[in-house]
Design a protein around this motif. Structure first.
Motif, PDB file in Angstrom:
ATOM      1  N   ALA A  13       0.869  -1.268   0.028  1.00 27.92           N
ATOM      2  CA  ALA A  13       0.128  -0.011   0.005  1.00 27.92           C
ATOM      3  C   ALA A  13       0.870   1.439   0.144  1.00 27.92           C
ATOM      4  CB  ALA A  13      -1.083  -0.099   1.281  1.00 27.92           C
ATOM      5  N   TRP A  17      -3.090   6.709   1.216  1.00 24.78           N
ATOM      6  CA  TRP A  17      -3.973   5.598   1.926  1.00 24.78           C
ATOM      7  C   TRP A  17      -3.220   5.324   3.282  1.00 24.78           C
ATOM      8  CZ3 TRP A  17      -4.934   0.100   0.197  1.00 24.78           C
ATOM      9  CH2 TRP A  17      -5.997  -0.867   0.995  1.00 24.78           C
ATOM     10  N   THR A  19      -3.021   3.330   5.780  1.00 25.72           N
ATOM     11  CA  THR A  19      -3.062   2.015   6.252  1.00 25.72           C
ATOM     12  C   THR A  19      -1.672   1.720   6.935  1.00 25.72           C
ATOM     13  OG1 THR A  19      -3.757  -0.286   5.988  1.00 25.72           O
ATOM     14  CG2 THR A  19      -2.441   0.942   4.165  1.00 25.72           C
ATOM     15  N   ALA A  22       1.081   0.922   4.656  1.00 25.85           N
ATOM     16  CA  ALA A  22       1.960   2.107   3.591  1.00 25.85           C
ATOM     17  C   ALA A  22       2.667   3.296   4.394  1.00 25.85           C
ATOM     18  CB  ALA A  22       0.356   3.084   3.149  1.00 25.85           C
ATOM     19  N   GLN A  52      -7.101   4.449  -8.226  1.00 27.51           N
ATOM     20  CA  GLN A  52      -6.942   5.417  -7.115  1.00 27.51           C
ATOM     21  C   GLN A  52      -8.219   6.101  -6.400  1.00 27.51           C
ATOM     22  OE1 GLN A  52      -4.060   8.460  -8.502  1.00 27.51           O
ATOM     23  NE2 GLN A  52      -3.405   7.134  -9.834  1.00 27.51           N
ATOM     24  N   VAL A  55      -9.486   3.958  -3.578  1.00 26.31           N
ATOM     25  CA  VAL A  55      -8.628   3.729  -2.636  1.00 26.31           C
ATOM     26  C   VAL A  55      -8.298   5.109  -1.870  1.00 26.31           C
ATOM     27  CG1 VAL A  55      -6.326   2.928  -2.016  1.00 26.31           C
ATOM     28  CG2 VAL A  55      -7.646   1.601  -3.566  1.00 26.31           C
ATOM     29  N   TYR A  56      -7.906   5.968  -2.409  1.00 24.44           N
ATOM     30  CA  TYR A  56      -7.198   7.305  -1.650  1.00 24.44           C
ATOM     31  C   TYR A  56      -8.333   7.921  -1.154  1.00 24.44           C
ATOM     32  CZ  TYR A  56      -3.061   5.655  -3.870  1.00 24.44           C
ATOM     33  OH  TYR A  56      -1.906   4.598  -4.426  1.00 24.44           O
ATOM     34  N   PRO A  57      -8.142   8.648   0.029  1.00 21.70           N
ATOM     35  CA  PRO A  57      -9.314   9.374   0.605  1.00 21.70           C
ATOM     36  C   PRO A  57      -9.310  10.734   0.129  1.00 21.70           C
ATOM     37  CG  PRO A  57      -7.583   9.438   2.011  1.00 21.70           C
ATOM     38  CD  PRO A  57      -7.030   8.481   0.887  1.00 21.70           C
ATOM     39  N   PHE A  95      -6.524  -2.872  -7.640  1.00 20.95           N
ATOM     40  CA  PHE A  95      -7.303  -2.913  -6.566  1.00 20.95           C
ATOM     41  C   PHE A  95      -8.210  -3.874  -6.379  1.00 20.95           C
ATOM     42  CE2 PHE A  95     -10.928  -1.280  -3.391  1.00 20.95           C
ATOM     43  CZ  PHE A  95     -10.085  -1.565  -2.199  1.00 20.95           C
ATOM     44  N   ARG A 100     -10.307  -5.747  -0.387  1.00 22.14           N
ATOM     45  CA  ARG A 100     -10.339  -4.534   0.111  1.00 22.14           C
ATOM     46  C   ARG A 100      -8.786  -4.262   0.039  1.00 22.14           C
ATOM     47  NH1 ARG A 100     -13.404  -0.769  -0.894  1.00 22.14           N
ATOM     48  NH2 ARG A 100     -12.645   0.436   0.511  1.00 22.14           N
ATOM     49  N   SER A 101      -7.765  -4.834  -0.797  1.00 18.82           N
ATOM     50  CA  SER A 101      -6.609  -4.878  -1.006  1.00 18.82           C
ATOM     51  C   SER A 101      -6.050  -4.247  -2.129  1.00 18.82           C
ATOM     52  CB  SER A 101      -6.032  -6.222  -0.668  1.00 18.82           C
ATOM     53  OG  SER A 101      -6.156  -6.288   0.892  1.00 18.82           O
ATOM     54  N   LYS A 236      -9.695   2.937  11.038  1.00 18.60           N
ATOM     55  CA  LYS A 236     -10.699   2.670  10.029  1.00 18.60           C
ATOM     56  C   LYS A 236     -12.071   2.349  10.465  1.00 18.60           C
ATOM     57  CE  LYS A 236     -10.712   0.728   5.348  1.00 18.60           C
ATOM     58  NZ  LYS A 236     -10.114  -0.445   4.495  1.00 18.60           N
TER      59      LYS A 236
END
Length: 459
Positions: A13, A17, A19, A22, A52, A55-57, A95, A100-101, A236
């Motif tokens: 990651a 993200w 996590t 990451a 992206q 996944v990315y906020p 993704f 969810r990975s 999360k």
């Protein structure tokens, strides 16, 4: 043999993200490269714009790997306060919605040229090698270290037919990790056990949290009230990350905890359900969107509640302790490392949770010593990593390349079985049907045209 060690850190990651896989490998790269004794490369997944967005906020996206790298380095410099000297390379990733990975596409070991292939650190080695089809990691690299981050078996058990899935996954994980890793580090005993593995927490905390904790300790020493807020939880926002356990504890003991106020911070696919469950309680439980744990908003909270038992080593627990807070958490193997700190209070049952929560609200946190603060740092985590992998010893004493040992070990039954097992995995991972059977993303054997174009890969 007089050249510098080259360490390539592969992970599953990347920022933005936030996590664990990451953030933690990123800091590992920073502190392994600090001082210039080693050449370090961090190898992270590149996603197409479509992925992206999944996944990315906060709608953060990148048009190119260079733009993504710039974001990572700016984020890092704001937190460590010095310019880091390590390389960043990207591997093609896709993704997986159901897992969810992010999963690797193609042979990602090729990202490191053969002449630089010295030491590989696989962060989540099972995840990185489930569908690996290409050069064998142990053949390409002199030393391959796997760091087990995630309690996959615990997650799978909570799904439909979970026990059967966990049974199969356990053997799959043992298979691929044994084939591809020389050494295996488990961050805590909460992970799946692996033959010959060692348990060692090789993670530290962002230095920003230690700075916050230092200021809080100074306030306490000056007789000021360092903590003016009560209890909170951050993570999360999915049920498996501790929300289910926390809301049940609060629901079952509303009378004993009358007057308690709790703030929950997070974003995730279960946010709406968590919000609904919180509203049903008589207690004041407020739900907020995700925030950076270093945000000034969190500095004055005194008590971090974390009943999660799915984590391996909870990053937010370490961060809360670094900030000088009291942490009330489950007496679980994932928290063993934290039990050495006086502000970590563990409970065995719901009565213990209530007792410690009320006690924490009426007392002030202990002031951690410099030695305790050091144990939470990335400097200490890097020392533990180097010791656990024997990389703290002279370079000549390291493992020789597997390939140079093939003749001497060809008669060794264990090596022969491992070689045969690796061949079976190589063959099975080369067919779309068998890949799909084990849950691979369709068309992930080789990067598609879009990924090749964006990463500048040859056909």
């Amino acid at each position: 043999m007089d050249k510098k060690q080259h360490i390539a850190i592969f992970t599953t990651a990347s920022l933005p993200w936030l996590t664990g896989t990451a953030v933690n490998p990123l800091f590992r790269a920073v502190y392994l490269s600090k001082g210039g004794e080693r050449d370090v490369t961090l190898v992270i997944p590149w996603l197409t714009l479509k992925d992206q967005g999944l996944v990315y906020p906060n709608n953060i996206t990148f048009a190119s790997p260079a733009e993504h790298e710039k974001y990572i380095r700016q984020w890092l410099e704001e937190r460590v306060g010095f310019t880091s000297d390590f390389s960043i390379r990207f591997y093609p990733g896709k993704f997986s919605r159901d897992k969810r990975s992010i999963l690797a596409v193609g042979d990602i070991s090729e990202i490191i040229p053969d002449e630089e292939a010295d030491i590989a650190v696989l962060e989540e080695p099972e995840h990185l090698t489930w569908y690996h089809h290409g050069k064998r990691w142990k053949t390409k690299f002199r030393l391959v270290v796997g760091i087990i981050h995630t309690n996959y078996l615990e997650y799978v058990k909570r799904e439909k037919n979970g026990n059967m899935q966990a049974f199969l996954l356990k053997y799959l994980n043992n298979w691929v990790v044994g084939i591809y890793c020389h050494k295996v580090i488990r961050l805590s005993a909460a992970t799946q056990d692996y033959s010959g593995s060692i348990i060692c927490n090789v993670h530290g905390v962002n230095p920003k949290f230690l700075e916050i904790g230092k200021k809080k300790r100074e306030q306490q020493q000056n007789g000021d009230q360092a903590f003016t807020k009560g209890a909170y939880f951050i993570g999360k926002m999915i049920w498996n990350k501790g929300y289910k356990e926390l809301l049940k504890l609060l629901s079952d003991h509303q009378k004993e905890l009358a007057g308690l106020e709790v703030d929950l911070f997070g974003s995730g696919e279960d946010s709406d359900e968590v919000q609904k469950a919180a509203k049903k309680l008589e207690l004041a439980v407020r739900v907020h969107p995700a925030r950076d744990h270093a945000d000034a908003l969190f500095h004055d909270f005194k008590l971090f509640l974390n009943p999660s038992t799915t984590d391996v080593v909870c990053t937010t627990t370490a961060e809360a302790l670094a900030m000088g807070k009291i942490v009330v958490c489950a007496n679980h193997s994932s928290n063993d490392f934290f039990k050495q700190f006086p502000n970590c209070w563990t409970y065995d049952d719901s009565k213990g949770f209530v007792k410690l929560t009320l006690k924490a609200l009426s007392e002030q946190p202990a002031q951690p010593t410099d030695a305790q603060r050091h144990d939470l740092s990335w400097e200490a985590a890097t020392e533990r990593f180097l010791k656990a992998t024997d990389l703290d010893k002279p370079f000549e004493r390291k493992l020789s390349r597997s390939s140079s040992n093939y003749m001497s070990t060809s008669l060794n039954l264990q090596q022969t079985v491992e070689d045969a097992s690796a061949l079976v995995h190589h063959v099975a991972s080369g067919f779309e049907i068998s890949r799909r059977l084990f849950g691979a993303i369709p068309g992930s054997l080789q990067p598609d045209e879009q990924l090749r174009k964006e990463l500048g890969l040859k056909k």
